[in-house]
Design an enzyme around this catalytic site. Structure first.
Site, PDB file in Angstrom:
ATOM      1  CG  HIS A 236      -4.986   2.890  -2.626  1.00  0.00           C
ATOM      2  ND1 HIS A 236      -4.092   3.675  -3.301  1.00  0.00           N
ATOM      3  CD2 HIS A 236      -4.279   2.239  -1.664  1.00  0.00           C
ATOM      4  CE1 HIS A 236      -2.884   3.506  -2.770  1.00  0.00           C
ATOM      5  NE2 HIS A 236      -2.980   2.638  -1.780  1.00  0.00           N
ATOM      6  NE  ARG A 256       0.580   7.859  -2.479  1.00  0.00           N
ATOM      7  CZ  ARG A 256      -0.429   7.566  -1.669  1.00  0.00           C
ATOM      8  NH1 ARG A 256      -0.823   8.439  -0.771  1.00  0.00           N
ATOM      9  NH2 ARG A 256      -1.052   6.410  -1.758  1.00  0.00           N
TER      10      ARG A 256
END
Ligand SMILES: Cc1cc2nc3c(=O)[nH]c(=O)nc-3n(C[C@H](O)[C@H](O)[C@H](O)COP(=O)(O)OP(=O)(O)OC[C@H]3O[C@@H](n4cnc5c(N)ncnc54)[C@H](O)[C@@H]3O)c2cc1C
Length: 604
Positions: A236, A256
């Site tokens: 990740h 995000r």
């Protein structure tokens, strides 16, 4: 030796995360006696940590979404190595599974008109993740646990399975020990469902909990099942990197999704510098468009920060390698900047990302509403796992089923965020249904006492060597360093060959591990028994990665940086050979039916 209680169930589910609980609920609803084993406490499985949400094409926020778009997104994300039947079933059935969860009491965030709210996430064309702030996994586990208890599940907590048991070719149950007293228990069952989660603890930097030692993968392998796609480990892009004690802890992609941007040391949004060709038409080419996308503008395309995880992680590694990283070897993730764009900005950030706010405040003394976070890649998820039939989730061993993170197929070379929680629900339900059917239609099982004795002898051997043996912790530490350094985000032939040599030495050291003390709550003993599993999954990852001489999805080779179409036609499968050694084969991917091929073509 074989003094033990024997507990009978029709269906035994190993694992009480989202996949295990959903499987258990389903099996029980078909009238079978179901037992659930978990090595931690009910309600504490790894699923509880899931943050961003569960992906399902409900179209509540953008009605252009449909199962067809979700299917195409999942296949593109997986670089077409996915089991397409699983990708189809997943996309079609996920909305029903989420609605069902709501009916059972899950409280999702809502749209203004009262429907389940959905958020943006990497690789998903439309806002698709149903969520509860950034604590979605907690709500999921709470709901499944409540519902499961009312279905009459028999739960065995703090109980670790050491080996699966056979009746001839067929699976017949499991041998386990209770962690509190160290006493053995035998579980006899007509069908067994593995739902044991992932393998992150094979690496030194990981977002995964202590439970992720690849037990289900290794138990299945040792029982004769095949493992598939093990080279595909997801790193990740956003884990905490500072201070060192919190390194690896996840920073949700939801940051995000809510407008957070990635910047290098020079303040540059480097993700705009390299957008892969197959995503160009769907990706914003300027910052303003990217921002509008995160705020729900249907005419805008996603910002490059929301490209797939494999790509974002590699771009971060590149910035660091080329000397543009942050002080502690990562890059910056900035959500504070949105305060200039939304009213009441600081409160908005805290409301949308409550766990991230507290995580950084308490662990790093950073106020994310004012300062950027320092982040870097962390081992997060394994796409590879137990090879299963797409419809039934049965492995290559009769009566042995697998679902959730320990099973392979749905995600191919790379998983899209949010597609795991929906995977657990869709294929947990299927595994439970077909395990119940198997238990009903196949007769009783007979357990072989010799297999139980062998299992106990193996498990107790570290006590025979006592304090004079190798330390389990040191072997585990060396294994994690080997995998992190030699089979990590960027791979090369000579490093993986070296890793395999190191793993051979570690296998020998693991056989000499000794444990002082007694069997009651002895973490040294538990670690000693985890080693066999960690070594098996590490070897499977290294062998499969060495053979894949190309770069695709989560697997990136420095020496073969491009995708090779020839490697897009098969999956890697490992099995235990007759001689006990690991054997790797190529299994051709069946051709896509015309209808599904047309969907992919249309969505390109
Ligand atoms: C921090 C974090 C955030 C995430 N956020 C998201 C997200 O927003 N959306 C998303 O889709 N995915 C997310 N993921 C991934 C997702 O949470 C996992 O893939 C998923 O929860 C795995 O569920 P599972 O049911 O397969 O396994 P788990 O929930 O891990 O359950 C495994 C169970 O198996 C038991 N077990 C293991 N070995 C044994 C043994 N030998 N004997 C007995 N029991 C055993 C464990 O005790 C546990 O009960 C996230 C992951 C992390 C780490």
């Amino acid at each position: 030796m074989s003094d033990h209680p024997t507990i009978d169930h029709d269906v035994l589910v190993i694992g009480a995360g989202g996949a295990g609980l959903r499987a258990a609920i389903e099996a029980a609803s078909h009238g079978t006696r179901v037992g659930v084993i978990t090595k931690s406490l009910l309600g504490k499985a790894h699923t509880v940590m899931a943050e961003g949400g569960v992906a399902a094409a409900m179209g509540n926020v953008d009605d252009r979404d449909s199962w067809r778009v979700h299917f195409a997104d999942t296949m593109r994300g997986g670089q077409y190595l996915n089991n397409w039947r699983m990708a189809e079933l997943h996309a079609k059935e996920a909305p029903a599974r989420v609605n069902e969860l709501e009916k059972w009491g899950a409280l999702f965030d809502r749209t203004k008109d009262g429907r389940i709210l959905q958020r943006n996430f990497g690789g998903h064309r439309y806002p698709r993740l149903a969520h509860v702030g950034d604590r979605t996994g907690l709500e999921m586990i709470r709901t499944l646990q409540d519902h499961g208890i009312h279905e009459g599940l028999d739960v065995h907590m703090e109980c670790t399975v050491v080996t699966l048991l056979h009746d001839g070719e067929r699976i017949a149950g499991a041998l386990a020990y209770d962690r509190e007293r160290g006493r053995f228990k035998v579980f006899r069952a007509k069908a067994v469902v593995l739902a044991t989660g992932g393998i992150g603890r094979a690496y030194s930097i990981s977002s995964n909990s202590w439970e992720y030692t690849g037990d289900g993968h290794a138990l299945a392998y040792l029982a004769g099942a095949a493992l598939q796609d093990m080279e595909f480990v997801q790193f990740h892009p956003t884990g905490m990197i500072w201070p060192p004690s919190v390194r690896g802890i996840l920073v949700t992609e939801g940051v995000r999704g809510e407008g957070g941007v990635l910047k290098n040391r020079d303040g540059r949004r480097f993700m705009f510098d390299n957008i892969p060709d197959n995503y160009k038409s769907q990706t914003a080419d300027n910052e303003e468009e990217g921002w509008r996308y995160t705020q729900g503008d249907k005419d805008a395309r996603r910002p490059p920060e929301l490209l797939t995880r494999d790509h974002v992680a590699r771009m971060i590694v590149r910035e660091v390698k080329e000397g543009r990283g942050s002080p502690h070897g990562g890059v910056f993730l900035d959500i504070a900047w949105i305060k200039d764009r939304v009213p009441n900005g600081a409160e908005h950030i805290k409301k949308k990302l409550p766990s991230m706010y507290h995580q950084f405040k308490q662990l790093a003394n950073i106020d994310i509403t004012n300062e950027p976070m320092e982040i870097g890649p962390t081992t997060h998820y394994v796409m590879g796992g137990i090879r299963v039939d797409g419809d039934t989730q049965m492995s290559t061993v009769p009566g042995l089923f697998a679902c959730g993170e320990c099973a392979a197929g749905l995600h191919g070379a790379n998983r899209l965020g949010g597609n795991s929680l929906s995977d657990l629900l869709v294929f947990g339900k299927r595994a439970g249904e077909y395990a119940a059917q198997f238990a009903r239609t196949n007769g009783d099982v007979r357990i072989d006492e010799r297999e139980i004795d062998d299992g106990m002898q193996y498990a107790l051997a570290p006590f025979d060597r006592g304090a004079s043996g190798e330390s389990a912790y040191q072997v585990q530490d060396a294994l994690q360093t080997t995998m992190q350094d030699l089979v990590g985000i960027v791979r090369a032939q000579h490093e993986m060959e070296q890793a395999l040599r190191e793993l051979d030495k570690l296998k020998q050291r693991a056989e000499r591990v000794g444990v002082p003390g007694n069997r009651e709550y002895n973490p040294g003993w538990h670690t000693a028994l985890d080693l066999r599993h960690l070594l098996i999954v590490s070897e499977a990852i290294a062998r499969s990665a060495l053979e894949r001489r190309e770069s695709r999805g989560g697997h990136f080779r420095d020496d073969f940086p491009d995708k090779d179409p020839a490697f897009g036609t098969f999956n890697h499968v490992v099995r235990r050979g007759q001689d006990g050694a690991m054997a790797l084969e190529r299994e051709p991917i069946p051709p896509l039916p015309a209808e599904l091929a047309a969907i992919i073509e249309e969505m390109k």
